[in-house]
Design a protein around this motif. Structure first.
Motif, mmCIF file in Angstrom:
data_model
loop_
_atom_site.group_PDB
_atom_site.id
_atom_site.type_symbol
_atom_site.label_atom_id
_atom_site.label_comp_id
_atom_site.label_asym_id
_atom_site.label_seq_id
_atom_site.Cartn_x
_atom_site.Cartn_y
_atom_site.Cartn_z
ATOM 1 N N ARG A 43 5.052 -17.783 4.468
ATOM 2 C CA ARG A 43 3.991 -17.882 5.477
ATOM 3 C C ARG A 43 2.888 -18.848 5.051
ATOM 4 O O ARG A 43 2.276 -19.504 5.909
ATOM 5 N N TRP A 44 2.629 -18.932 3.754
ATOM 6 C CA TRP A 44 1.521 -19.770 3.279
ATOM 7 C C TRP A 44 1.945 -21.220 3.043
ATOM 8 O O TRP A 44 1.197 -22.150 3.329
ATOM 9 N N TYR A 45 3.154 -21.412 2.528
ATOM 10 C CA TYR A 45 3.608 -22.768 2.192
ATOM 11 C C TYR A 45 4.505 -23.393 3.264
ATOM 12 O O TYR A 45 4.980 -24.519 3.092
ATOM 13 N N LYS A 46 4.755 -22.662 4.341
ATOM 14 C CA LYS A 46 5.556 -23.161 5.469
ATOM 15 C C LYS A 46 6.947 -23.602 5.019
ATOM 16 O O LYS A 46 7.379 -24.726 5.281
ATOM 17 N N VAL A 47 7.636 -22.733 4.316
ATOM 18 C CA VAL A 47 8.997 -23.010 3.862
ATOM 19 C C VAL A 47 9.928 -21.913 4.358
ATOM 20 O O VAL A 47 9.498 -20.798 4.658
ATOM 21 N N ASP A 48 11.217 -22.253 4.467
ATOM 22 C CA ASP A 48 12.252 -21.275 4.788
ATOM 23 C C ASP A 48 12.916 -20.854 3.479
ATOM 24 O O ASP A 48 13.464 -21.693 2.754
ATOM 25 N N VAL A 49 12.871 -19.576 3.185
ATOM 26 C CA VAL A 49 13.399 -19.065 1.920
ATOM 27 C C VAL A 49 14.819 -18.561 2.108
ATOM 28 O O VAL A 49 15.107 -17.790 3.030
ATOM 29 N N VAL A 50 15.704 -19.017 1.218
ATOM 30 C CA VAL A 50 17.103 -18.591 1.237
ATOM 31 C C VAL A 50 17.460 -18.092 -0.160
ATOM 32 O O VAL A 50 17.171 -18.771 -1.164
ATOM 33 N N PHE A 51 18.078 -16.934 -0.252
ATOM 34 C CA PHE A 51 18.532 -16.405 -1.540
ATOM 35 C C PHE A 51 19.978 -16.825 -1.762
ATOM 36 O O PHE A 51 20.857 -16.507 -0.954
ATOM 37 N N ALA A 52 20.208 -17.544 -2.866
ATOM 38 C CA ALA A 52 21.564 -18.005 -3.180
ATOM 39 C C ALA A 52 22.483 -16.826 -3.480
ATOM 40 O O ALA A 52 23.677 -16.855 -3.181
ATOM 41 N N THR A 53 21.936 -15.790 -4.092
ATOM 42 C CA THR A 53 22.655 -14.545 -4.351
ATOM 43 C C THR A 53 21.730 -13.394 -3.965
ATOM 44 O O THR A 53 20.505 -13.574 -3.935
ATOM 45 N N PRO A 54 22.268 -12.236 -3.667
ATOM 46 C CA PRO A 54 21.405 -11.113 -3.278
ATOM 47 C C PRO A 54 20.367 -10.816 -4.367
ATOM 48 O O PRO A 54 20.692 -10.796 -5.554
ATOM 49 N N PRO A 55 19.109 -10.603 -3.992
ATOM 50 C CA PRO A 55 18.076 -10.315 -4.986
ATOM 51 C C PRO A 55 18.317 -8.982 -5.675
ATOM 52 O O PRO A 55 18.888 -8.060 -5.084
ATOM 53 N N THR A 56 17.897 -8.901 -6.935
ATOM 54 C CA THR A 56 18.042 -7.673 -7.707
ATOM 55 C C THR A 56 16.847 -6.764 -7.459
ATOM 56 O O THR A 56 15.984 -7.064 -6.632
ATOM 57 N N ASP A 57 16.794 -5.662 -8.227
ATOM 58 C CA ASP A 57 15.658 -4.741 -8.115
ATOM 59 C C ASP A 57 14.514 -5.142 -9.034
ATOM 60 O O ASP A 57 13.572 -4.385 -9.231
ATOM 61 N N GLN A 58 14.570 -6.363 -9.564
ATOM 62 C CA GLN A 58 13.533 -6.843 -10.467
ATOM 63 C C GLN A 58 12.161 -6.816 -9.779
ATOM 64 O O GLN A 58 12.038 -7.159 -8.610
ATOM 65 N N GLN A 59 11.126 -6.404 -10.518
ATOM 66 C CA GLN A 59 9.780 -6.316 -9.965
ATOM 67 C C GLN A 59 8.822 -7.146 -10.802
ATOM 68 O O GLN A 59 9.064 -7.395 -11.986
ATOM 69 N N PHE A 60 7.714 -7.578 -10.175
ATOM 70 C CA PHE A 60 6.788 -8.495 -10.834
ATOM 71 C C PHE A 60 5.348 -8.034 -10.707
ATOM 72 O O PHE A 60 4.940 -7.503 -9.668
ATOM 73 N N ASN A 61 4.579 -8.263 -11.772
ATOM 74 C CA ASN A 61 3.118 -8.257 -11.713
ATOM 75 C C ASN A 61 2.694 -9.718 -11.725
ATOM 76 O O ASN A 61 3.174 -10.499 -12.548
ATOM 77 N N MET A 62 1.799 -10.102 -10.842
ATOM 78 C CA MET A 62 1.517 -11.528 -10.705
ATOM 79 C C MET A 62 0.188 -11.746 -10.006
ATOM 80 O O MET A 62 -0.178 -11.011 -9.092
ATOM 81 N N LYS A 63 -0.562 -12.729 -10.470
ATOM 82 C CA LYS A 63 -1.763 -13.168 -9.771
ATOM 83 C C LYS A 63 -1.876 -14.681 -9.912
ATOM 84 O O LYS A 63 -1.786 -15.210 -11.017
ATOM 85 N N VAL A 64 -2.083 -15.361 -8.798
ATOM 86 C CA VAL A 64 -2.229 -16.815 -8.823
ATOM 87 C C VAL A 64 -3.071 -17.240 -7.625
ATOM 88 O O VAL A 64 -3.044 -16.604 -6.571
ATOM 89 N N SER A 65 -3.823 -18.310 -7.786
ATOM 90 C CA SER A 65 -4.676 -18.824 -6.725
ATOM 91 C C SER A 65 -3.845 -19.311 -5.541
ATOM 92 O O SER A 65 -2.792 -19.929 -5.712
ATOM 93 N N ARG A 66 -4.324 -19.048 -4.343
ATOM 94 C CA ARG A 66 -3.667 -19.575 -3.148
ATOM 95 C C ARG A 66 -3.894 -21.074 -2.993
ATOM 96 O O ARG A 66 -3.301 -21.710 -2.116
#
Length: 380
Positions: A328-351
């Motif tokens: 929504r922010w970068y105006k891109v279409d996201v495609v997963f090459a393989t099904p995503p795992t249950d991996q989870q992230f902590n993350m903070k970054v400037s918009r």
């Protein structure tokens, strides 16, 4: 503060603003690898996540070291189970304690930078919104607008660090809509005729009356917005979003009601709200699924309002949800090459960071990606 300390403070600020250069980032990692600066670095860290919630009690010293190790990758921490934390902490402490800890951190960062440098880049979204009046006139809202923008049946619409509606009682009212497209965020709050303030996230819209002369004040939302409601017990304020109705009882709250999200989230910051006959307390969130199953839980509200303050912020979040917000922010279409795992992230970054800069953080966690025009291919 000596010259080195001033330089370190400057580099940390630029890092979390997303404006640091490659050379400056290598200089920063050199400071990170020097134990003499550990205390100062920790003091300079922004509030990237609630430290007390990140680890069990009794790990104060270890937690500090783990934060230093991970937060300088924008607090990216792939986690499959929370029970892994003690081992993560121990590993992080060992890395920092070893004489070659700085080298390992720098090497990992340089590897991610090499991946980034091979990719094209996408600029971040910007502050802009479109106000549509009842007669169909459209006004593009950007930073710096000042003065009267329009009048409708005696209601004056003005700009001055916000968009405000000055309406007199018993005036003829009409509907207006404020909307943002992909890659847009409202540049300042919309102030409704009753004094309620509304901020809009990307790809969102709010439809509202130019004056509230009825027994209740009602607005319709698509997407995501943050509300600071001017409370009036005699005239309830209601938000209709994605088939749900949220009623204010003196409140500041965030509503995430995108149609492509599996759950509809209402997060209460201050006051009280009623949703589906349930009363929320500050710090609570109501999650409603498409099957109208409602779950109320305690959350860190800063995670869900970070967008309003110019950040992406996630705690134990899955890759698909992160990618939907990036799209929504970068105006891109996201495609997963393989099904995503249950991996989870902590993350903070400037918009304000470019797409590559934000994706580099995920690359530090082992995620691979490729940009093909406006298509972003993710390989978890």
């Amino acid at each position: 503060m000596n010259q080195n300390s001033e330089r370190l403070a400057y580099l940390v600020k630029r890092y979390f603003d997303g404006t640091i250069t490659g050379t400056e980032e290598q200089e920063l990692w050199a400071y990170v690898g020097d134990p003499a600066y550990a205390g100062q670095i920790e003091a300079l860290l922004p509030d990237a996540f609630d430290r007390e919630a990140e680890a069990p009690a009794g790990l104060d010293d270890q937690r500090k070291q783990a934060i230093l190790a991970h937060i300088f990758q924008e607090a990216t921490l792939p986690i499959r189970q929370r029970s892994l934390w003690p081992r993560i902490v121990a590993a992080a402490c060992l890395l920092i304690g070893l004489s070659f800890g700085g080298y390992l951190l720098l090497h990992k960062q340089q590897t991610a930078q090499q991946i980034t440098q091979q990719q094209p880049d996408v600029q971040p979204g910007h502050n802009q919104a479109t106000l549509t009046l009842a007669n169909g006139q459209k006004i593009i809202l950007t930073k710096g607008l000042k003065g009267q923008l329009a009048t409708q049946h005696g209601t004056i619409i003005s700009a001055d660090n916000n968009i405000s509606y000055d309406a007199k009682a018993n005036e003829q009212v009409s509907y207006n809509t404020l909307a943002t497209a992909q890659g847009e965020q409202s540049p300042y709050p919309l102030v409704l005729a009753d004094g309620t303030k509304v901020w809009l996230n990307a790809e969102s819209s709010i439809t509202f009356l130019t004056a509230f002369n009825a027994k209740e004040r009602k607005v319709t939302l698509t997407g995501e917005a943050y509300f600071e409601v001017a409370h009036n017990s005699k005239q309830p304020f209601k938000v209709e979003a994605n088939g749900q109705t949220i009623e204010d009882i003196g409140t500041a709250f965030n509503v995430n009601a995108y149609t492509n999200e599996p759950t509809f989230k209402t997060t209460l910051v201050e006051g009280s709200i009623k949703i589906n006959n349930s009363i929320l307390k500050p710090g609570q969130q109501a999650k409603n699924t498409n099957g109208n199953i409602q779950i109320i839980s305690d959350v860190n509200t800063k995670v869900y309002t970070a967008w309003k303050d110019g950040y992406f912020r996630y705690e134990l979040e899955t890759l698909p949800e992160i990618m939907r917000e990036f799209a929504r922010w970068y105006k891109v279409d996201v495609v997963f090459a393989t099904p995503p795992t249950d991996q989870q992230f902590n993350m903070k970054v400037s918009r304000k960071a470019t797409l590559n800069r934000a994706l580099q953080i995920l690359a530090n966690g082992g995620i691979r990606y490729k940009l093909q025009g406006s298509k972003l291919i993710i390989n978890p």
